[in-house]
Design an enzyme around this catalytic site. Structure first.
Site, PDB file in Angstrom:
ATOM      1  CG  ASP A 406      -1.782   1.169   1.348  1.00 38.53           C
ATOM      2  OD1 ASP A 406      -2.391   1.526   0.336  1.00 38.53           O
ATOM      3  OD2 ASP A 406      -1.858   1.756   2.441  1.00 38.53           O
ATOM      4  CG  ASP A 597      -1.142   2.080   7.114  1.00 37.16           C
ATOM      5  OD1 ASP A 597      -1.512   2.005   5.935  1.00 37.16           O
ATOM      6  OD2 ASP A 597      -1.157   3.136   7.773  1.00 37.16           O
ATOM      7  CG  ASP A 601      -4.313  -1.435   3.488  1.00 37.37           C
ATOM      8  OD1 ASP A 601      -4.748  -1.266   2.335  1.00 37.37           O
ATOM      9  OD2 ASP A 601      -3.555  -0.635   4.058  1.00 37.37           O
TER      10      ASP A 601
END
Length: 706
Positions: A406, A597, A601
């Site tokens: 990410d 995080d 996600d």
């Protein structure tokens, strides 16, 4: 029986009978309606057989699983490897046997006294055998009566008593003596590994100074409530998670992150349990109960990590259960079959070969050194601020060939700041306050940046706030629809966007009220200092890197080019990230790790082969779903975690290979009459010792350069 329950969920009980005590603890747990996994671990063993046992409560599927948390030599047998048993009694029996064996060998080969023969010689070696042999033979018989016949205790008992039966008294004593000594070294190595893991994170303060009725009083941390104020003096550990009330202070975060560099925390920022206050007396407003604190969560994760077995470990245990009875039948065949085909068959010689075969076949070297290797890997990772939730993930992470990351909070700091505000119509102060009021309902870093920029005087009422995943926020302000988000959200709302705004490469949050676009804010995030090094480290290992983000493609491309990431995809909703990872996993050759995080996600973390969460700023959902947690929020730890996994795997397979090769050679030599009991002792105890020494290497290795 005395029972007490601590605030950390540990039931401690003192009782005279271990089985009765365990049943009583289980009744206590069930009577309270708890769903637990109760792990029983003897803490104290005294000469009068009193026991103290603790049950660690973990959420499970409404079942009680009884573990002793001691290594089990492939049969899940409790070898009573409690640390409290270590001491004089533990070593006195083998010491006595060793002295008597040494004296007997000197008498046999050097002094040759006339009286040292016949029944007196047998009695001497029998007395030397009993201190080390009796506990092993007794344990083997107990398990055999319970239906578990093929254990290493039975192997050793048959081999050594058989040696006595054919007059090889010194060798019978020596085999059992060195087996016992090997057990002691194995116990010490396992206990050291467990202590190493526990001591890394078991830094829970015993008391907390809480403000009540105008005075600070010392109480147990688990008795402190949320919103109460606690005081932490210089040099003390923070007992609970909270917000710093003072202007600033410096804290040592090594217990949580593995980083020795002090961290300066400002007023209002989060202070975590386990940190050490280094400057002055500070006050902290408690935001989480003790059992919900970051430290308690880490402790639980590390404790549970040692109970989740790797495939290699599980295979060796299953293999040993099949392997042990096979070698018993082969040993029997070595004794009996030659009588049918050998002309000068001598029963004593073939029995001796079979006994050597049994000693060599003991699987101790495999089933001790392998879990010890994984203990070492988990401990080494914990010291580096990397938490593995099980040894199975240590195995798998070393095979990763795709790392999908990410952007926000993983490769970038996730600390956004408003760089510019562009106004289209009306007073920008009005729509900015309205946007801040709406964004205050979100926990997204971009939303926080807008709220901080607008200041604290925003008191507008927003009704029906709703967060649109990958888009932004919407709600009602005085009956009018208000939108704050990206171009995707504006298009969903049917609001037209000027071409020059669409062309912007920075992160842009547009604000529209009642269908009219009023302006936008330019938001900037900063790339983490070690992100580029992290990507380079992964490329050196021939690992492909991919970045996924809900941010606009132009922003994603700019960061990907700067970091030299192989592929980058922007404008993704959470389901878009799931689709990208699913596509990668469509090829069975790909082992995919996802690093994230945020709350959004969590689905991708669960889908990937290895889910890695940034634990410092990461959401609780991401951390709970992930398999590996990086406490420092440093992407460079990804390559370090992979290297620890690879090194652990290398050590485990080195031990497996060494044990099989040496044992196979000595088994063949023993069956052919070319190896004695002494070689057999080396093939069993000696190889186990070498494997243990190899396994503990990982605990000493420095992975900071990876």
């Amino acid at each position: 029986m005395e029972v007490s329950v601590s605030g950390t969920g540990i039931i401690r009980a003192e009782f005279d009978n271990e089985q009765v005590g365990r049943q009583a603890i289980i009744r206590i747990i069930e009577d309270n309606g708890l769903k637990v996994l109760a792990s029983f671990q003897p803490l104290v063993k005294t000469s009068n057989s009193d026991n103290e046992c603790c049950a660690h409560d973990h959420v499970s599927d409404n079942k009680i699983d009884d573990h002793d948390h001691d290594h089990d030599h492939a049969h899940d047998h409790d070898h009573t490897h409690g640390e409290a048993a270590a001491g004089f009694q533990q070593y006195s029996a083998p010491a006595l046997s060793f002295c008597m064996l040494l004296a007997g060998i000197i008498a046999d080969h050097f002094i040759h006294p006339s009286f040292f023969s016949g029944w007196l010689r047998l009695l001497w070696y029998s007395l030397a055998y009993i201190p080390v042999g009796y506990p092993v033979v007794k344990r083997g018989l107990i398990y055999a009566l319970k239906g578990d016949v093929f254990t290493e205790f039975i192997l050793m008992g048959i081999a050594t008593l058989g040696a006595f039966a054919i007059g090889e008294y010194p060798e019978g004593v020596a085999v059992m003596l060195f087996y016992t000594i090997g057990e002691l070294f194995q116990d010490a190595a396992v206990n050291k590994a467990k202590r190493s893991i526990k001591s890394l994170l078991d830094v829970r303060p015993k008391t907390a100074a809480v403000l009540r009725n105008g005075n600070y009083i010392q109480i147990s941390p688990d008795e402190v409530a949320i919103e109460e104020t606690i005081q932490v003096k210089a040099g003390e550990r923070v007992p609970l998670d909270g917000q710093l009330l003072n202007e600033r202070s410096s804290f040592n975060t090594a217990a949580l992150t593995g980083e020795s560099k002090p961290s300066t925390i400002e007023k209002g920022e989060t202070v975590l349990a386990g940190m050490i206050n280094q400057e002055k007396v500070v006050e902290v407003k408690v935001t989480k109960l003790f059992n919900d604190s970051s430290l308690a969560r880490i402790l639980t994760l590390v404790q549970e990590a040692t109970t989740r077995k790797a495939k290699t470990e599980l295979f060796i245990r299953k293999f040993s259960r099949v392997y042990t009875p096979i070698v018993v039948f082969l040993a029997t065949a070595i004794v009996l079959l030659p009588a049918l085909i050998v002309q000068d068959y001598i029963f004593r010689d073939w029995l001796y070969r079979a006994l050597v075969f049994l000693v060599v076949s003991c699987p101790c070297a495999l089933v001790i050194s392998i879990p010890l290797g994984y203990f070492g890997g988990i401990g080494a990772a914990s010291r580096a601020g990397i938490l593995f939730k099980g040894s199975n993930f240590l195995d798998l992470i070393g095979k990763v060939n795709y790392v999908v990351m990410d952007k926000t909070g993983t490769l970038t700091k996730g600390v956004f700041q408003v760089q510019n505000v562009i106004n289209f119509t009306g007073d920008k102060t009005d729509w900015l306050k309205a946007a801040a009021a709406l964004e205050s309902k979100s926990t997204h870093p971009v939303a926080k940046a807008i709220v901080d920029y607008a200041g604290n005087d925003v008191n507008l009422e927003i009704s029906n706030p709703e967060e649109i995943a990958g888009g932004g926020m919407k709600g009602l302000l005085n009956g009018k629809e208000i939108f704050a988000g990206n171009s995707k959200l504006m298009k969903m709302a049917g609001i037209s966007i000027p071409d020059d705004v669409t062309a912007l490469t920075d992160t842009v949050v547009m604000v529209a009220i009642d269908g009219v676009l009023l302006g936008y804010l330019v938001i900037a995030d900063e790339i983490k200092g070690d992100s580029k090094a992290a990507v380079e480290a992964l490329h050196r290992r021939n690992i492909q890197t991919i970045m996924l983000s809900g941010d606009k493609q132009t922003v994603v491309n700019r960061i990907a080019n700067e970091l030299k990431i192989d592929s980058a995809f922007g404008d993704l909703l959470p389901e878009g990230k799931v689709e990208k990872v699913s596509a990668l996993k469509g090829d069975p050759k790909n082992i995919v790790a996802f690093v994230g995080d945020g709350l959004n996600d969590a689905p991708v973390l669960a889908l990937s082969d290895i889910g890695i969460a940034m634990g410092g700023l990461g959401s609780d959902a991401a951390i709970e779903t992930a398999d590996v947690i990086i406490q420092t929020d440093q992407p460079s730890k990804i390559a370090q975690a992979i290297e620890i996994g690879k090194e652990t795997n290398r050590i485990v397979w080195q031990n497996i290979t060494m044990a099989f090769i040496v044992k196979a050679i000595v088994l063949i030599l023993g069956a052919g009459g070319l190896a004695t009991m002494w070689e057999a002792v080396f093939a069993d105890v000696g190889v186990a010792m070498l494997a243990i020494l190899n396994a503990i290497r990982i605990q000493k290795k420095n992975f900071s350069d990876y």
